[in-house]
Design an enzyme around this catalytic site. Structure first.
Site, PDB file in Angstrom:
ATOM      1  CG  HIS A 172       5.314  -5.154  -4.804  1.00  0.00           C
ATOM      2  ND1 HIS A 172       4.995  -6.331  -4.169  1.00  0.00           N
ATOM      3  CD2 HIS A 172       5.022  -5.348  -6.115  1.00  0.00           C
ATOM      4  CE1 HIS A 172       4.538  -7.204  -5.055  1.00  0.00           C
ATOM      5  NE2 HIS A 172       4.550  -6.630  -6.245  1.00  0.00           N
ATOM      6  CG  ASP A 374       8.532  -1.391   4.628  1.00  0.00           C
ATOM      7  OD1 ASP A 374       8.487  -1.639   3.403  1.00  0.00           O
ATOM      8  OD2 ASP A 374       9.264  -1.996   5.430  1.00  0.00           O
TER       9      ASP A 374
HETATM   10  P1  ADQ Z   1      11.220  -5.138   0.682  1.00  0.00           P
HETATM   11  O1  ADQ Z   1      11.577  -3.714   0.785  1.00  0.00           O
HETATM   12  O2  ADQ Z   1      12.255  -6.012   0.200  1.00  0.00           O
HETATM   13  O3  ADQ Z   1       9.910  -5.387  -0.186  1.00  0.00           O
HETATM   14  P2  ADQ Z   1      10.002  -6.642   2.989  1.00  0.00           P
HETATM   15  O4  ADQ Z   1       8.547  -6.660   2.750  1.00  0.00           O
HETATM   16  O5  ADQ Z   1      10.362  -6.469   4.417  1.00  0.00           O
HETATM   17  O6  ADQ Z   1      10.766  -5.484   2.218  1.00  0.00           O
HETATM   18  O7  ADQ Z   1      10.614  -7.977   2.468  1.00  0.00           O
HETATM   19  C1  ADQ Z   1      11.943  -8.322   2.750  1.00  0.00           C
HETATM   20  C2  ADQ Z   1      12.130  -9.810   2.473  1.00  0.00           C
HETATM   21  O8  ADQ Z   1      13.525 -10.076   2.547  1.00  0.00           O
HETATM   22  C3  ADQ Z   1      11.439 -10.668   3.497  1.00  0.00           C
HETATM   23  O9  ADQ Z   1      10.819 -11.745   2.866  1.00  0.00           O
HETATM   24  C4  ADQ Z   1      12.579 -11.139   4.405  1.00  0.00           C
HETATM   25  O10 ADQ Z   1      12.418 -12.435   4.899  1.00  0.00           O
HETATM   26  C5  ADQ Z   1      13.764 -11.113   3.485  1.00  0.00           C
HETATM   27  N1  ADQ Z   1      14.972 -10.810   4.268  1.00  0.00           N
HETATM   28  C6  ADQ Z   1      15.252  -9.685   4.928  1.00  0.00           C
HETATM   29  N2  ADQ Z   1      16.432  -9.799   5.567  1.00  0.00           N
HETATM   30  C7  ADQ Z   1      16.886 -11.014   5.303  1.00  0.00           C
HETATM   31  C8  ADQ Z   1      18.071 -11.734   5.663  1.00  0.00           C
HETATM   32  N3  ADQ Z   1      19.034 -11.215   6.422  1.00  0.00           N
HETATM   33  N4  ADQ Z   1      18.216 -12.961   5.187  1.00  0.00           N
HETATM   34  C9  ADQ Z   1      17.279 -13.510   4.413  1.00  0.00           C
HETATM   35  N5  ADQ Z   1      16.168 -12.897   4.031  1.00  0.00           N
HETATM   36  C10 ADQ Z   1      15.965 -11.669   4.468  1.00  0.00           C
HETATM   37  C11 ADQ Z   1       8.984  -4.564  -0.940  1.00  0.00           C
HETATM   38  C12 ADQ Z   1       8.366  -3.432  -0.157  1.00  0.00           C
HETATM   39  C13 ADQ Z   1       7.650  -3.973   1.063  1.00  0.00           C
HETATM   40  C14 ADQ Z   1       6.633  -5.015   0.648  1.00  0.00           C
HETATM   41  C15 ADQ Z   1       7.244  -6.063  -0.253  1.00  0.00           C
HETATM   42  C16 ADQ Z   1       6.201  -7.017  -0.827  1.00  0.00           C
HETATM   43  O11 ADQ Z   1       9.350  -2.479   0.222  1.00  0.00           O
HETATM   44  O12 ADQ Z   1       7.032  -2.930   1.781  1.00  0.00           O
HETATM   45  O13 ADQ Z   1       6.127  -5.663   1.810  1.00  0.00           O
HETATM   46  O14 ADQ Z   1       7.917  -5.442  -1.340  1.00  0.00           O
HETATM   47  O15 ADQ Z   1       5.209  -6.340  -1.506  1.00  0.00           O
END
Ligand code: ADQ
Length: 740
Positions: A172, A374
């Site tokens: 991921h 990312d």
């Molecule tokens: P993450 O590093 O966790 O995931 P991301 O893909 O942005 O990063 O996902 C974050 C999730 O957390 C999103 O679904 C978002 O809605 C939620 N989130 C963030 N802030 C929030 C808040 N304040 N309240 C509620 N929810 C919140 C890892 C990798 C990414 C990759 C994913 C999936 O780092 O690059 O996209 O896995 O493979």
């Protein structure tokens, strides 16, 4: 990809998911263990698949279970297998190796990476534990799907425990470029772990290419870049890119249903939503926003940066330091620009329920998704699908995996504060026609490739018939060697058994094919090429087997060397050891039972146990022989179904190669001559080590053991093809040095 919005994967057998976390978080309360379902898109996408096909989810419950605590199955339509971890294990495996070593390194922050051997060891032990739990639960599963950077070594253990399992992996986070990955002290072990899968998948092709670079350069593995295949042992591994999507319908519904959201102020909203992580670029984003207010004062009192940051990994000190840094930055910018009725930044350090978050996304005019690196970034996608009203604008870092497909976003370099400030300005000023055009394009793509399509395409590939990497061809050899050889003299050093001749039941039957013999002869016949054969056989035996009188021969792993152009060499201790070796042979007769036999080669000998039918018996006899050999003060080295006994003379194939090169080409050989060495077993590793960085070396055979060789070749046929290419290739004559 056909447009489909539900979870249609042809139901056949069950699947097993292996992830660091279970699909819910467990907490201990006065009422006992309580669980909270994860609201993420990944769980939402995988659950329907498990529901249709049946299956199991193996993961850590997020807290250490006490001895009598059990996780009862509640309403899941599939089995849950919790993997318990002690506090030390959580510290070393999770906070340590996963989040302090791999996370920063894979996001290209090597200076933040901590390399600690004990963390690494615990990581290995915990991965083994996950694999044992998985293999116990896996019976009948069509595929074992391993997720993410916490479990990179798992596939190796699963492969050992369930050799016929179909194992697929999805990472991921990014897979870093070679120069960065190479910094990890255990990089080769990680690569081998992944290659024990049938499918290794990433978000985008850039990461897949990085992975191929690493396996080619660090393991010498043969790769096919066009079809994304890697040869590992006797299997071909498929590498692939599947950009993850989100649950579009569910999010859209939420965005439409959400009422006015209290977090959204009256001003125009520029939005940031992230886990509080240094990879997300929150500080640079705040600086860019500050710069915007400096450069374009017309936006003051009209816009607000709404930054929502979820607390994350607060046990790790870097994350606590980052929290302080952001608090200070927000304070500074607000202090600098705030008026009596307006503050430029509204900062919420908390998680929002998904329904509220959907409303926030909907109402934001600009989303700033500006990670410094990312894997994909789901916030960018969630923002886009929640734009159900007047369309907003996505400003997206080109260092997020999402940038590869989300082409209609405004791309920025997140390190460039001025560029980002101008992009926000452009987004705020953009007319509706352009905003709609861009947003429509983004939304169409996300609808088509939603998270269900992602799961479906991943599983289709994981379950597809496996492809086989074609044998190496002239164009491969040219790619590997043409520039290296161009204009130079070549010393071609070749092992015999398993390299030039296929292994046989008895050494006397391991004979050269006529084609191979012609190819060797043709190489040596070139004016710019000299061939030497370096073998564990006795000098007399190897010269007879190859039967080409003009070559150089090194017998007994180089203890005796003779041939055209080299100083004959017979190690001075040979005479002394010959009698001692005969004595050892007599001692070994005691354990040469059930068909095992001893090949006497003068100063060395080989104990062959290939004819012993029963495998337990084989192990017993080879172990007994090893003890006898070491008790006599000899070195016991494993060969193919045999043990080599060598007198304790500091001499091996590496030293023999050095002798040949020095005596034939003089002390400056490494400048004047190109060296290629081809060999197939452990004794050749000494030559690979000696030539490391100085020549190109090939390890032959399908064993997936670690090698010091530059590259691998699958079998003796491939060696034949290589020699024919060397013999035939066109090369300019060595160039005279240019006059000054
Ligand atoms: P993450 O590093 O966790 O995931 P991301 O893909 O942005 O990063 O996902 C974050 C999730 O957390 C999103 O679904 C978002 O809605 C939620 N989130 C963030 N802030 C929030 C808040 N304040 N309240 C509620 N929810 C919140 C890892 C990798 C990414 C990759 C994913 C999936 O780092 O690059 O996209 O896995 O493979």
């Amino acid at each position: 990809m056909a447009e489909q919005s539900d979870a249609t994967v042809d139901p056949t057998g069950p699947i097993l998911i292996l992830a660091n976390r279970l699909p819910f978080t467990v907490s201990r309360t006065a009422r006992g263990l309580e669980r909270q379902r994860s609201s993420g898109g990944l769980v939402a996408a995988l659950e329907p698949v498990l529901q249709r096909r049946g299956g199991t989810w193996v993961g850590w419950p997020g807290l250490a279970l006490r001895s009598r605590e059990r996780l009862e199955r509640v309403d899941e339509p599939y089995d849950i297998v919790p993997v318990s971890l002690t506090e030390t294990e959580v510290n070393r495996y999770y906070h340590g190796f996963s989040n302090r070593t791999l996370w920063p390194l894979f996001h290209s922050f090597p200076e933040r990476s901590r390399f600690d051997r004990r963390d690494w060891q615990t990581y290995g032990q915990v991965n083994e534990r996950f694999a044992v739990a998985a293999s116990e639960a896996a019976s009948g599963s069509d595929v074992i799907w391993v997720h993410d950077y916490h479990l990179l070594l798992c596939p190796t253990s699963v492969r050992r425990l369930a050799p016929d399992a179909r194992i697929a992996f999805f990472l991921h986070i990014p897979f870093p470029p070679y120069d960065i990955f190479r910094l990890l002290p255990w990089d080769r072990e990680i690569l081998r772990g992944l290659l024990d899968c049938d499918l290794v998948a990433f978000h985008v092709t850039g990461y897949a290419q990085n992975f191929l670079d690493c396996v080619e350069r660090r393991l010498g593995a043969r790769v096919d870049r066009e079809n994304l295949l890697v040869e590992h042992g006797n299997r071909t591994v498929q590498v692939s890119a599947f950009p993850i999507g989100v649950d579009v319908e569910a999010l859209e519904k939420r965005a439409r249903a959400a009422g006015p959201v209290p977090e959204v102020p009256n001003e125009r909203v520029v939005l940031g939503v992230d886990r509080l992580d240094y990879t997300k670029g929150i500080s640079d984003r705040i600086r860019a926003f500050e710069r915007l207010l400096e450069l374009h004062p017309e936006h003051r009192e009209k816009i607000v940066l709404l930054q929502i940051a979820v607390p994350s990994r607060s046990q790790v000190s870097e994350y606590r330091a980052l929290k302080r840094e952001i608090d200070e930055l927000v304070g500074r910018v607000n202090g600098r620009f705030a008026t009596a009725t307006w503050s430029p930044i509204r900062y919420l350090y908390r998680s929002l329920p998904i329904d509220r978050l959907a409303g926030v996304y909907r109402d934001a005019e600009v989303a700033l998704v500006t990670p410094l690196r990312d894997g994909m970034n789901l916030v960018a996608k969630e923002y886009v699908v929640c734009q159900v009203g007047d369309p907003g604008v996505l400003v997206l870092s080109h260092l997020a995996g999402a940038a590869e497909t989300m082409r209609e976003a405004l791309h920025v370099n997140p390190y460039n504060v001025d560029e980002t400030a101008e992009a926000i300005h452009r987004a705020l000023d953009m007319d509706e026609v352009e905003r709609r055009m861009r947003m429509n394009g983004l939304q169409r793509r996300e609808r088509r490739y939603n998270v269900y399509a992602w799961v479906r395409s991943f599983l289709e590939t994981a379950l597809a018939t496996q492809r086989v990497l074609r044998p190496p061809t002239d164009s491969d050899f040219a790619g590997w060697l043409a520039a290296f050889l161009q204009g130079h003299r070549l010393a071609l050093l070749l092992d015999y058994d398993g390299t030039l001749a296929r292994l046989a039941d008895h050494p006397s039957r391991a004979v050269l094919t006529a084609d191979m013999q012609r190819a060797i002869e043709a190489c040596d016949a070139r004016a710019d090429t000299d061939v030497a054969i370096v073998s564990g056989r006795s000098l007399e035996d190897i010269a007879r087997m190859v039967s080409l009188p003009d070559l150089v021969y090194a017998g007994n792993h180089g203890l005796e060397i003779e041939g055209k152009g080299v100083e004959p060499f017979h190690h001075e201790d040979l005479v002394h050891y010959r009698a001692r070796t005969e004595e050892l042979a007599r001692e070994l007769e005691q354990v040469a039972l059930d068909g095992a036999w001893i090949e006497e080669k003068g100063p060395t000998l080989t104990f062959h146990y290939r004819p012993v039918a029963d495998s337990a018996r084989r192990n017993m006899l080879s172990e007994a022989a090893r003890r006898t050999i070491t008790a006599a003060g000899y070195q016991a080295r494993s060969a193919h179904d045999a043990l080599e006994a060598r007198p304790p003379i500091g001499w091996d194939k590496g030293r023999a190669v050095l002798h040949i090169l020095r005596s034939r080409y003089g002390p400056a050989w490494s400048e004047d001559v190109r060296v290629i060495y081809v060999g197939d077993d452990e004794t050749d590793e000494d030559a690979f080590r000696m030539l490391s960085g100085l020549g190109v070396t090939f390890r032959v055979g399908s064993a997936d053991t670690l090698t010091l060789a530059t590259r691998r070749l699958p079998n003796t046929e491939a060696v034949g093809a290589l020699l024919q290419w060397i013999a035939r290739r066109e090369d300019r004559e060595p160039q005279a040095p240019r006059p000054r």
